[in-house]
Scaffold this motif. Structure first.
Motif, PDB file in Angstrom:
ATOM      1  N   MET A   1       0.837  -1.206   0.000  1.00 33.43           N
ATOM      2  CA  MET A   1       0.000   0.000   0.000  1.00 33.43           C
ATOM      3  C   MET A   1       0.874   1.259   0.000  1.00 33.43           C
ATOM      4  SD  MET A   1      -3.294  -0.581   2.495  1.00 33.43           S
ATOM      5  CE  MET A   1      -2.362  -0.683   4.002  1.00 33.43           C
ATOM      6  N   ARG A   2       0.311   2.319  -0.540  1.00 30.97           N
ATOM      7  CA  ARG A   2       0.929   3.642  -0.409  1.00 30.97           C
ATOM      8  C   ARG A   2       0.262   4.332   0.778  1.00 30.97           C
ATOM      9  NH1 ARG A   2       0.453   7.657  -4.345  1.00 30.97           N
ATOM     10  NH2 ARG A   2       2.437   8.510  -3.626  1.00 30.97           N
ATOM     11  N   ILE A   3       1.099   4.770   1.733  1.00 30.11           N
ATOM     12  CA  ILE A   3       0.584   5.305   2.987  1.00 30.11           C
ATOM     13  C   ILE A   3       1.183   6.682   3.227  1.00 30.11           C
ATOM     14  CG2 ILE A   3       0.488   4.948   5.489  1.00 30.11           C
ATOM     15  CD1 ILE A   3       0.902   1.866   4.735  1.00 30.11           C
ATOM     16  N   LEU A   4       0.329   7.643   3.578  1.00 30.96           N
ATOM     17  CA  LEU A   4       0.753   9.003   3.880  1.00 30.96           C
ATOM     18  C   LEU A   4       0.494   9.275   5.360  1.00 30.96           C
ATOM     19  CD1 LEU A   4       1.672  11.868   2.989  1.00 30.96           C
ATOM     20  CD2 LEU A   4      -0.736  12.353   2.465  1.00 30.96           C
ATOM     21  N   ILE A  29       6.128  10.646   5.090  1.00 24.92           N
ATOM     22  CA  ILE A  29       5.755  11.480   6.237  1.00 24.92           C
ATOM     23  C   ILE A  29       5.878  12.947   5.841  1.00 24.92           C
ATOM     24  CG2 ILE A  29       6.266  12.139   8.617  1.00 24.92           C
ATOM     25  CD1 ILE A  29       7.538   9.423   9.049  1.00 24.92           C
ATOM     26  N   VAL A  30       4.832  13.718   6.124  1.00 27.34           N
ATOM     27  CA  VAL A  30       4.887  15.167   5.930  1.00 27.34           C
ATOM     28  C   VAL A  30       4.619  15.823   7.273  1.00 27.34           C
ATOM     29  CG1 VAL A  30       2.459  15.226   5.186  1.00 27.34           C
ATOM     30  CG2 VAL A  30       3.955  17.143   4.664  1.00 27.34           C
ATOM     31  N   GLY A  31       5.428  16.840   7.614  1.00 23.15           N
ATOM     32  CA  GLY A  31       5.244  17.513   8.895  1.00 23.15           C
ATOM     33  C   GLY A  31       6.262  18.604   9.101  1.00 23.15           C
ATOM     34  N   LYS A  85       1.681  16.604  -4.525  1.00 28.09           N
ATOM     35  CA  LYS A  85       2.462  15.409  -4.189  1.00 28.09           C
ATOM     36  C   LYS A  85       1.715  14.468  -3.251  1.00 28.09           C
ATOM     37  CE  LYS A  85       6.880  17.922  -4.383  1.00 28.09           C
ATOM     38  NZ  LYS A  85       8.093  18.301  -3.604  1.00 28.09           N
ATOM     39  N   LEU A  86       0.583  14.932  -2.725  1.00 30.72           N
ATOM     40  CA  LEU A  86      -0.112  14.192  -1.669  1.00 30.72           C
ATOM     41  C   LEU A  86      -1.399  13.563  -2.189  1.00 30.72           C
ATOM     42  CD1 LEU A  86       0.414  16.790   1.226  1.00 30.72           C
ATOM     43  CD2 LEU A  86       1.936  14.950   0.477  1.00 30.72           C
ATOM     44  N   ARG A  87      -1.308  12.926  -3.337  1.00 29.65           N
ATOM     45  CA  ARG A  87      -2.472  12.332  -3.983  1.00 29.65           C
ATOM     46  C   ARG A  87      -2.234  10.842  -4.227  1.00 29.65           C
ATOM     47  NH1 ARG A  87      -5.701  16.189  -6.256  1.00 29.65           N
ATOM     48  NH2 ARG A  87      -6.598  14.626  -7.660  1.00 29.65           N
TER      49      ARG A  87
END
Length: 378
Positions: A1-4, A29-31, A85-87
């Motif tokens: 899976m692709r996990i954000l 991870i984005v933060g 980028k977050l799609r």
């Protein structure tokens, strides 16, 4: 899976990512690194302009005058430009209901865009979100991070960032987020108590710890007994540090040079975890029923940790022997526990061994990652 994974507290998402990658998943991870703690992220939304040499003095003046930090707007702006980028992720998980840490209305609009561009959205209960603050207000806990404020309202500055979570604005944000999300996952006993009986509660999954990356540092023969006390000044009273400091005064008067106390304040995560390597005992926090990530990492190193280890925690894990010391909001009680350990090094060694074994069995990062996959796929 692709996990954000969006947002980070106490390295929780970083360790979860390590477990998920081990299982063959693609994780981003984005933060913003959670301020001075500087946790690693793949996509950084930290307010670098606002914190720059030129703008930071103006930012500080505006905050003092108007209690407004324009760094929060920069978090949102940076996140907005990352949206392309977050799609296309199978799962998005938020560290909290406000993981971007921008203005509330802007936060919701950005997270609504995230939900629309991805398959499933889950939210962690791992901090002072609406449900947790509601539980505190309803006195579901015998004691909590609000003890100090209730005893002394003059401490309002330290609580300024959490008090709004009790307002109608945050309640509405919570309701809107629940309409977007599949539900909420509690990360320890404290948050599970807050969510118990609510329609959004998907269960509790303990904090993941990668013990493969943590070398056991068993207590060295004493004396002197080495005690480490880490302080985050932003959360000084919320974590109950005043109780620890008063207890340490009692201990130092009683034992003198038989005890060595090391205190560290506001350190980046990487420096913080190295400083307690030589300690026998680590003072983590008072106002909790369960352990957070820093306590678990110290336990994994074989330290005796004063932290949340209440009867609810003991019952949940079916423990018959102590794996940590329950730190009560009582300086004399803490000093008494410290005295017993100082005078009984064999007990210190026994708790040390049990602490490591507990983290290995109950918090293994790969097993915890599997539990997340199970909840996400349910």
């Amino acid at each position: 899976m692709r996990i954000l994974l969006i947002g980070e507290y106490s390295r929780l998402h970083n360790t979860l990512k390590e477990g998920l990658v081990k299982l063959g998943h693609d994780v981003t991870i984005v933060g913003n690194g959670d301020g001075f703690k500087d946790y690693p992220v793949d996509l950084d939304i930290d307010a670098n302009w606002s914190k720059s040499f030129l703008l930071n003095p103006l930012r500080q003046v505006i905050f003092r005058l108007f209690k407004y930090d324009f760094a929060t707007m920069e978090h949102g702006i940076r996140f907005y430009f990352m949206l392309p980028k977050l799609r296309g992720f199978d799962v998005v998980q938020l560290i909290s209901e406000t993981p971007i840490q921008t203005h509330l209305g802007f936060e919701y609009k950005l997270l609504r865009r995230i939900k629309a561009a991805n398959r499933k959205l889950f939210i962690l209960s791992s901090g002072t979100d609406f449900r947790f603050m509601q539980a505190v207000a309803e006195k579901k806990y015998r004691y909590s991070l609000f003890n100090a404020y209730l005893q002394n309202p003059a401490l309002v500055a330290e609580y300024r960032h959490v008090l709004p979570h009790l307002t109608r604005a945050y309640e509405k944000h919570h309701e809107k987020m629940m309409a977007l999300a599949q539900g909420m996952i509690a990360t320890d006993i404290d948050y599970a108590i807050a969510l118990e009986g609510t329609p959004e509660f998907l269960g509790m999954i303990p904090n993941p710890v990668n013990t493969n990356m943590i070398t056991v540092q068993p207590p060295k023969p004493a004396p002197p007994v080495r005690i480490f006390h880490g302080i985050n000044r932003w959360n000084y009273h919320k974590k109950g540090n005043a109780y620890f400091e008063k207890a340490l005064e009692i201990i130092q008067r009683k034992y003198g040079d038989k005890v060595v106390v090391t205190t560290a304040e506001n350190l980046p995560y990487a420096q913080y975890i190295k400083l307690f390597d030589d300690a026998h005992i680590v003072l983590d926090q008072v106002n909790a029923y369960d352990q957070g990530y820093n306590a678990l990492e110290a336990m994994a190193k074989g330290k005796v940790v004063f932290t949340g280890a209440e009867k609810e925690f003991i019952q949940h894990y079916g423990l018959s022997e102590r794996v940590a010391v329950n730190a009560l909001p009582d300086a004399e009680a803490i000093a008494k526990e410290l005295s017993q350990l100082i005078e009984n090094p064999t007990e210190t060694a026994a708790i040390s061994e049990r602490a490591r074994r507990f983290v290995e069995t109950q918090h293994d990062y790969v097993k915890i990652a599997e539990k997340y996959i199970e909840v996400w796929n349910a």
